[in-house]
Motif scaffolding. Structure first.
Motif, PDB file in Angstrom:
ATOM      1  N   LEU A  75       0.812  -1.212   0.000  1.00  0.00           N
ATOM      2  CA  LEU A  75       0.000   0.000   0.000  1.00  0.00           C
ATOM      3  C   LEU A  75       0.851   1.270   0.000  1.00  0.00           C
ATOM      4  N   LEU A  76       2.078   1.171   0.458  1.00  0.00           N
ATOM      5  CA  LEU A  76       2.951   2.349   0.523  1.00  0.00           C
ATOM      6  C   LEU A  76       3.456   2.788  -0.855  1.00  0.00           C
ATOM      7  N   PRO A  79       1.470   6.238  -2.405  1.00  0.00           N
ATOM      8  CA  PRO A  79       1.848   7.548  -1.837  1.00  0.00           C
ATOM      9  C   PRO A  79       3.322   7.885  -2.038  1.00  0.00           C
ATOM     10  N   SER A 135       1.647  11.769   6.338  1.00  0.00           N
ATOM     11  CA  SER A 135       0.812  10.975   5.441  1.00  0.00           C
ATOM     12  C   SER A 135       1.349   9.556   5.295  1.00  0.00           C
ATOM     13  N   THR A 167      -0.420   5.938   6.290  1.00  0.00           N
ATOM     14  CA  THR A 167      -0.537   4.801   5.378  1.00  0.00           C
ATOM     15  C   THR A 167       0.067   3.544   5.990  1.00  0.00           C
ATOM     16  N   SER A 168       1.120   3.708   6.769  1.00  0.00           N
ATOM     17  CA  SER A 168       1.816   2.554   7.357  1.00  0.00           C
ATOM     18  C   SER A 168       1.034   1.905   8.488  1.00  0.00           C
ATOM     19  N   VAL A 225      -6.164   5.080   5.559  1.00  0.00           N
ATOM     20  CA  VAL A 225      -5.595   4.832   4.224  1.00  0.00           C
ATOM     21  C   VAL A 225      -6.098   5.847   3.198  1.00  0.00           C
ATOM     22  N   SER A 230      -4.829   9.326   4.086  1.00  0.00           N
ATOM     23  CA  SER A 230      -3.393   9.545   3.898  1.00  0.00           C
ATOM     24  C   SER A 230      -3.034   9.881   2.457  1.00  0.00           C
ATOM     25  N   LEU A 231      -3.935   9.608   1.508  1.00  0.00           N
ATOM     26  CA  LEU A 231      -3.650   9.910   0.105  1.00  0.00           C
ATOM     27  C   LEU A 231      -3.953  11.360  -0.262  1.00  0.00           C
TER      28      LEU A 231
END
Length: 665
Positions: A109-110, A113, A136, A140-141, A196, A199-200
């Motif tokens: 997922l990282l 971003p 951000s 995400t993490s 998630v 964070s984008l």
């Protein structure tokens, strides 16, 4: 290192493919798993893009990022394949495969971003935006870290409510977990899932900020990222309408195209015209959506109005015809609208050129014409700045001038008369854009030439008026200060002689002699004034004879070619003055032993060439008053005057003057 990571990704593909073919589709569907070979292919695409970037920029962070994530993604796909195969055949390694795929794979997922934050230079933004970016990434993490440490049962219930697949019930799914109360893990996982999408926001804001503040090559690179985003959106929406088994294919297509766009944007953003690519992509995406919507509308309308009188096949045929007709009508208009929005007015070259000509024709002011030209070019090519510079003196600008610019010469009939100043954009234009820019520059050359001629005409008028007034002032001064007092003195002496003659004839004769001497001087002054207006030798002995009289002490040869009779008076005077100035320079500075003057009349022009065998002009000699006056005399009649070296030694003055029967000056 990049080669090792690429080799890992490549090796994972055949292994995953061999394993996938041994797993029945029903078993895979029960596990809700796609073939791992698709993930391995996506990993290869990322790793290949990373190799391309690192091949050009060995320390680029995006190249390293895509190489690492490519190998990771490929291994994640291999783990997915082994999880399905091991649970089907009851083989060891199922727990480790679940850990790699389901738990550690969440770290992928990282990628998005990080890609948005590091593109295109491989560096995070500076200042407060760096802090926002790090926050951000931290948000995400949260989900990958939570999935690694949370019990699988809680993670399964939080993400996909429902019973655990039967094939996984005998697998130890919690090789790694942190023993916390279930309520705590539920809250943590739900908060992490919520973070998630939040964070984008910052990465997308960074991309927008970079795009708005970019220009030239950086703007082109970011357009590749925009194109990748448009393609990904199209793929997501398209495959969302297809069965679930197509999801993996859609994800693979999106990853491959995004990786390719990132690699091209970093390494060779000018490879193709990204504006045209982006415009075409948007157009066909909208056409696809409109076609789909129209298809649904037609099918629904047919079913509503015709009811059961038509079967599904007949409805489909009617829908196809309706869609085709509407598609043909909409495509061209939609293409023009989107293309104009993406690439500017240059999508319609005729409109640009004809519109420019019409606006130039309706504008009389010089500066307004150049501003019209600048605005037309800027609008046509969607440029942030355009400047039009004429004769290094007049500069008209539209837009904010960037730090780096490039100039295209504006020439008219081989003569450079100005420059078109544009931002220093490296993107290679298409052949159609090059033709349009050439047409616009031709229009610019005509407009600039008109401006230049108008300015020259105005300056010429000012010079003529000034010269006439100077000549009148000189003649008035000469007549008032020279001829006037002399004539008054002669008249006084004649009166005195008349009075004196009654007493003494000798005294009267002496006075008349003095008057005679003054009249002789007065005649010489009149000749000088007349010579200043037009050399009498031109009327007495002609142009060739007058030039021969200029330097009796110099070994000079005068050659004539063609018929020199009937030359316009202005041309004769100009040729004589230029020759006189050139011969004077030979006598004073050249240290020459011979001088040759060649007069040639042909094709409506008079050529005057003066050569000598003297020392020639010094390399860094400044233009003096004499050379400048020769050039001005030639230019006043529409001619040219060039001064240069003469082989094997000496100086050459070459003047060309129009010599038709009538010359208007």
């Amino acid at each position: 290192m990049r080669k090792v990571l690429f080799a890992v990704a490549v090796a994972a593909l055949p292994a995953a493919a061999l394993i996938d073919v041994r797993v029945p589709a029903a078993h895979r569907a029960g596990l809700v798993l796609q073939p791992g070979a698709f993930d391995a292919l996506a990993g290869i695409a990322l790793a290949a893009a990373g190799m391309v970037v690192l091949g050009r920029f060995p320390r680029h962070a995006l190249g390293r990022l895509m190489s690492v994530f490519g190998a990771w993604w490929a291994l994640d796909g291999l783990a997915s394949s082994w999880l399905a195969y091991s649970t089907f055949e009851r083989l060891p390694g199922d727990s480790a495969a679940f850990l790699v795929y389901q738990r550690l794979g969440a770290g992928l997922l990282l990628l998005l971003p990080l890609l948005l934050l590091l593109f295109p230079d491989g560096r995070l933004p500076t200042g407060r935006w760096r802090v926002v970016s790090l926050v951000s990434l931290g948000l995400t993490s949260l989900l990958p870290l939570a999935l690694i440490a949370a019990p699988s049962g809680i993670a399964q219930a939080t993400s996909e409510p429902g019973p655990l697949p039967a094939a996984l019930q005998s697998v130890n799914l919690d090789l790694l977990y942190l023993p916390l109360p279930d309520e705590v893990w539920t809250v943590v996982l739900r908060v992490a899932q919520l973070c998630v999408p939040l964070s984008l926001v910052a990465p997308f804001a960074v991309v927008v900020r970079r795009y708005r503040g970019s220009a030239g090559l950086d703007r082109t690179r970011l357009r590749w990222l925009v194109w990748a985003g448009v393609v990904d959106l199209m793929v997501m929406l398209t495959f969302r309408l297809l069965p679930g088994s197509w999801t993996a294919i859609g994800l693979l297509i999106g990853v491959v195209l995004t990786a390719a766009a990132v690699a091209v944007g970093v390494v060779r953003p000018e490879l193709v015209d990204v504006d045209r690519l982006l415009g075409g992509t948007v157009v066909y995406a909208l056409l696809l959506a409109l076609t789909f919507v129209l298809d649904l509308v037609v099918l629904g309308s047919v079913g509503q109005f015709l009811g059961s009188r038509l079967n599904d096949g007949e409805r489909l045929v009617i829908a196809v015809f309706a869609v085709a007709i509407a598609y043909a009508q909409l495509r061209h208009r939609l293409w023009r609208l989107v293309r104009r929005w993406v690439v500017g007015d240059r999508d319609d070259p005729y409109h640009v050129v004809s519109g420019l000509a019409e606006r130039l024709e309706a504008t009389d002011d010089t500066e307004a014409q150049l501003l019209t030209l600048a605005r037309t070019v800027r609008r046509a090519f969607r440029s942030s700045y355009v400047g039009v510079e004429i004769t290094d003196a007049l500069l008209v600008e539209d837009g904010e001038r960037p730090a780096e610019t490039r100039a295209l010469p504006i020439a008219y009939r081989g003569e450079r008369i100005g420059r078109l100043v544009l931002p220093a954009r490296v993107t290679r234009p298409s052949s159609a854009d090059e033709r349009l820019l050439a047409d616009v520059i031709r229009q610019a050359a005509a407009a600039a030439r008109a401006v230049h001629l108008a300015e020259e005409l105005q300056r010429g008028r000012e010079r003529i008026v000034s010269a006439v007034e100077d000549e009148r002032r000189r003649l008035r001064r000469e007549l008032h200060d020279g001829l006037g007092p002399t004539l008054a003195a002669v008249a006084a002496r004649i009166d005195m002689a008349r009075i004196t003659a009654r007493r003494s004839g000798d005294d009267a004769d002496q006075i008349l002699g003095q008057a005679r001497q003054e009249l002789t001087g007065l005649l010489a002054e009149v000749r000088r004034l007349v010579h200043g207006l037009r050399p009498p030798a031109l009327d007495d002995v002609g142009l060739v004879g007058a030039i021969r009289q200029l330097a009796p002490d110099l070994t000079m040869t005068v050659e004539e070619h063609g018929d020199l009779t009937g030359l316009p008076a202005a041309v004769e005077v100009a040729a004589y003055r230029i020759a006189a100035e050139a011969i004077t320079n030979v006598r004073r500075h050249a240290h020459a032993t011979t001088c040759t003057v060649t007069l040639t009349r042909a094709d409506g022009a008079l050529s005057v060439e003066i050569t000598d065998d003297g020392v020639g002009l010094p390399p860094a000699a400044a233009t003096g008053v004499g050379l400048l006056s020769m050039r001005e005399r030639a230019a006043e009649l529409g001619g040219t005057c060039q001064v240069g070296p003469h082989e094997p030694r000496g100086t050459r003055v070459w003047t060309t003057l129009p010599a038709r029967d009538e010359v208007t000056v």
